[in-house]
Design a protein around this motif. Structure first.
Motif, mmCIF file in Angstrom:
data_model
loop_
_atom_site.group_PDB
_atom_site.id
_atom_site.type_symbol
_atom_site.label_atom_id
_atom_site.label_comp_id
_atom_site.label_asym_id
_atom_site.label_seq_id
_atom_site.Cartn_x
_atom_site.Cartn_y
_atom_site.Cartn_z
ATOM 1 N N MET A 148 1.044 -1.214 -0.034
ATOM 2 C CA MET A 148 0.073 -0.187 0.006
ATOM 3 C C MET A 148 0.980 1.159 0.039
ATOM 4 O O MET A 148 1.939 1.295 0.763
ATOM 5 C CB MET A 148 -0.934 -0.008 1.394
ATOM 6 C CG MET A 148 -1.886 1.268 1.223
ATOM 7 S SD MET A 148 -3.113 1.131 2.751
ATOM 8 C CE MET A 148 -1.878 1.198 3.951
ATOM 9 N N SER A 149 0.460 2.249 -0.780
ATOM 10 C CA SER A 149 1.265 3.440 -0.713
ATOM 11 C C SER A 149 0.194 4.762 -0.620
ATOM 12 O O SER A 149 -0.708 4.695 -1.251
ATOM 13 C CB SER A 149 2.207 3.611 -1.998
ATOM 14 O OG SER A 149 1.336 3.492 -3.214
ATOM 15 N N ALA A 150 0.638 5.700 -0.155
ATOM 16 C CA ALA A 150 -0.015 6.800 -0.157
ATOM 17 C C ALA A 150 0.955 8.178 -0.055
ATOM 18 O O ALA A 150 1.765 8.095 0.891
ATOM 19 C CB ALA A 150 -1.258 6.963 0.984
ATOM 20 N N PHE A 151 0.300 9.407 -0.571
ATOM 21 C CA PHE A 151 1.018 10.614 -0.069
ATOM 22 C C PHE A 151 0.471 10.947 1.376
ATOM 23 O O PHE A 151 -0.498 11.011 1.491
ATOM 24 C CB PHE A 151 0.679 11.736 -1.197
ATOM 25 C CG PHE A 151 1.496 11.451 -2.448
ATOM 26 C CD1 PHE A 151 2.824 11.957 -2.698
ATOM 27 C CD2 PHE A 151 0.642 11.155 -3.570
ATOM 28 C CE1 PHE A 151 3.465 11.572 -3.829
ATOM 29 C CE2 PHE A 151 1.391 10.847 -4.946
ATOM 30 C CZ PHE A 151 2.694 10.980 -5.046
ATOM 31 N N GLN A 152 1.415 11.282 2.361
ATOM 32 C CA GLN A 152 1.125 11.498 3.397
ATOM 33 C C GLN A 152 0.328 12.951 3.647
ATOM 34 O O GLN A 152 -0.190 13.091 4.616
ATOM 35 C CB GLN A 152 2.491 11.639 4.237
ATOM 36 C CG GLN A 152 3.008 10.352 4.653
ATOM 37 C CD GLN A 152 4.203 10.120 5.367
ATOM 38 O OE1 GLN A 152 5.231 11.161 4.955
ATOM 39 N NE2 GLN A 152 4.363 9.611 6.343
ATOM 40 N N LYS A 153 0.511 14.063 2.725
ATOM 41 C CA LYS A 153 -0.206 15.143 2.689
ATOM 42 C C LYS A 153 -0.408 15.459 1.267
ATOM 43 O O LYS A 153 0.097 16.299 0.420
ATOM 44 C CB LYS A 153 0.370 16.214 3.304
ATOM 45 C CG LYS A 153 -0.460 17.446 3.745
ATOM 46 C CD LYS A 153 -1.342 17.270 4.367
ATOM 47 C CE LYS A 153 -2.439 18.814 4.692
ATOM 48 N NZ LYS A 153 -3.674 18.436 5.558
ATOM 49 N N TYR A 154 -1.437 15.069 0.834
ATOM 50 C CA TYR A 154 -1.859 15.043 -0.903
ATOM 51 C C TYR A 154 -0.748 14.793 -1.557
ATOM 52 O O TYR A 154 -0.020 13.933 -1.396
ATOM 53 C CB TYR A 154 -2.543 16.355 -1.012
ATOM 54 C CG TYR A 154 -3.313 16.411 -2.405
ATOM 55 C CD1 TYR A 154 -3.011 17.500 -3.211
ATOM 56 C CD2 TYR A 154 -4.041 15.648 -2.928
ATOM 57 C CE1 TYR A 154 -3.124 17.757 -4.520
ATOM 58 C CE2 TYR A 154 -4.487 15.872 -4.104
ATOM 59 C CZ TYR A 154 -4.260 16.805 -4.992
ATOM 60 O OH TYR A 154 -4.765 16.953 -6.267
ATOM 61 N N LYS A 155 -0.542 15.656 -2.583
ATOM 62 C CA LYS A 155 0.697 15.258 -3.531
ATOM 63 C C LYS A 155 1.844 16.131 -3.089
ATOM 64 O O LYS A 155 2.750 16.302 -3.810
ATOM 65 C CB LYS A 155 0.365 15.558 -5.025
ATOM 66 C CG LYS A 155 -0.727 14.608 -5.378
ATOM 67 C CD LYS A 155 -1.091 14.757 -6.765
ATOM 68 C CE LYS A 155 -1.905 13.657 -7.388
ATOM 69 N NZ LYS A 155 -2.217 14.028 -8.837
ATOM 70 N N PHE A 156 1.752 17.099 -2.044
ATOM 71 C CA PHE A 156 2.783 17.967 -1.430
ATOM 72 C C PHE A 156 3.723 17.055 -0.434
ATOM 73 O O PHE A 156 4.715 17.669 -0.149
ATOM 74 C CB PHE A 156 2.413 18.864 -1.012
ATOM 75 C CG PHE A 156 1.420 19.768 -1.766
ATOM 76 C CD1 PHE A 156 1.904 20.263 -3.196
ATOM 77 C CD2 PHE A 156 0.154 19.632 -1.756
ATOM 78 C CE1 PHE A 156 0.930 20.923 -4.133
ATOM 79 C CE2 PHE A 156 -0.774 20.373 -2.494
ATOM 80 C CZ PHE A 156 -0.206 20.795 -3.901
ATOM 81 N N GLY A 157 3.272 16.141 0.224
ATOM 82 C CA GLY A 157 4.246 15.343 1.031
ATOM 83 C C GLY A 157 5.004 13.945 0.463
ATOM 84 O O GLY A 157 4.673 13.707 -0.602
ATOM 85 N N PRO A 158 5.543 13.301 1.166
ATOM 86 C CA PRO A 158 6.347 12.230 0.756
ATOM 87 C C PRO A 158 5.472 11.101 0.702
ATOM 88 O O PRO A 158 4.352 10.862 1.179
ATOM 89 C CB PRO A 158 7.182 11.927 2.019
ATOM 90 C CG PRO A 158 6.599 12.631 3.195
ATOM 91 C CD PRO A 158 5.790 13.773 2.737
#
Length: 256
Positions: A148-158
């Protein structure tokens, strides 16, 4: 009128006529060349057609169909949470359109009797997965996910990535059994608080299960199986069956 002026006028008229004929010939050649490619006459590919489109059994969604190669494919509520792992097909299996044909591609690892990728874009290609009507919808509730993957703060985070089976099982549990809450809808255009969780499993090669992820204004995080854009209001607004993220998922998303 003097003879020289008459000759000049005649030459100019003939030139305009010849230019017009040449333009018509080029237009005709372009049309027939595009038509031959679209119908597969040159490439030997089947011709796919889009439609019809009808309201889905799920409020706020549409039931889209694509027909080609002797098969019928659908994109509806069950496919709204799926994304392709590729942006362009590596294997083209068909064409759509008459002059500038769009591509229909195979999904890597999937037989074309299960899923295909269809260019639903306008000026720029934008591919979406379509499911063969003979293929059962993907059941994320019983799937076994391996990453599973996800941006930690929309597309502005890691971009955070995990293989933690317990965490992924917790996401499935919350989506399946969690209690939804009412959130104030927000405009779809320019929304900067939305992203997705991207889950990979061996039962769905070439595709990702991507529940929606919302970093809401109150500092909390919410997830939903998929998004619905309400075009009956102006401006269009995002709606979903939002469920509060579990403490385990929240911690993972907020930990650098």
């Amino acid at each position: 009128m003097s003879k020289p002026k008459w000759l000049i006028l005649l030459a100019a008229t003939l030139a305009l006529i010849l230019l017009g004929v040449a333009g018509l010939l080029l237009l005709a050649l372009g049309f027939f060349a595009g038509h031959e490619e679209a119908t597969g006459g040159g490439a030997g590919l089947p011709f796919y057609t889009m439609g019809p489109q009808s309201p889905s059994a799920h409020a706020g969604y549409l039931h889209d169909t694509v027909t080609g190669g002797g098969e019928v494919y659908v994109s509806d509520y069950e496919e709204a949470c799926l994304q392709l792992t590729l942006t362009e097909p590596q294997t083209v299996i068909g064409l759509m359109g008459s002059i500038s044909p769009a591509k229909v591609g195979a999904v890597p690892g999937q037989p074309v009797t299960a899923y295909i990728m269809v260019d639903c874009g306008s000026e720029m290609p934008a591919y979406a997965p379509y499911r063969n009507v003979k293929q059962p919808p993907f059941d994320w509730r019983t799937a076994t996910f391996r990453q599973m993957s996800a941006f930690q703060k929309y597309k502005f985070g890691p971009l955070a990535t995990t293989t933690n089976a317990a965490l992924m099982a917790e996401v499935v549990r919350v989506l399946r059994d969690g209690t939804p809450v009412e959130l104030n809808p927000f405009p779809f255009s320019g929304a900067t608080n939305l992203t997705t969780l991207n889950l990979t499993c061996d039962q769905l090669p070439g595709l990702l299960f991507c529940p929606a992820l919302c970093y809401y204004g109150n500092g909390n995080i919410y997830i939903a199986e998929s998004l619905m854009v309400d075009f009956t209001v102006t401006p269009p607004q995002v709606r979903a069956r939002w469920i509060p993220a579990s403490p385990m998922l929240t911690e993972w998303l907020k930990t650098p």
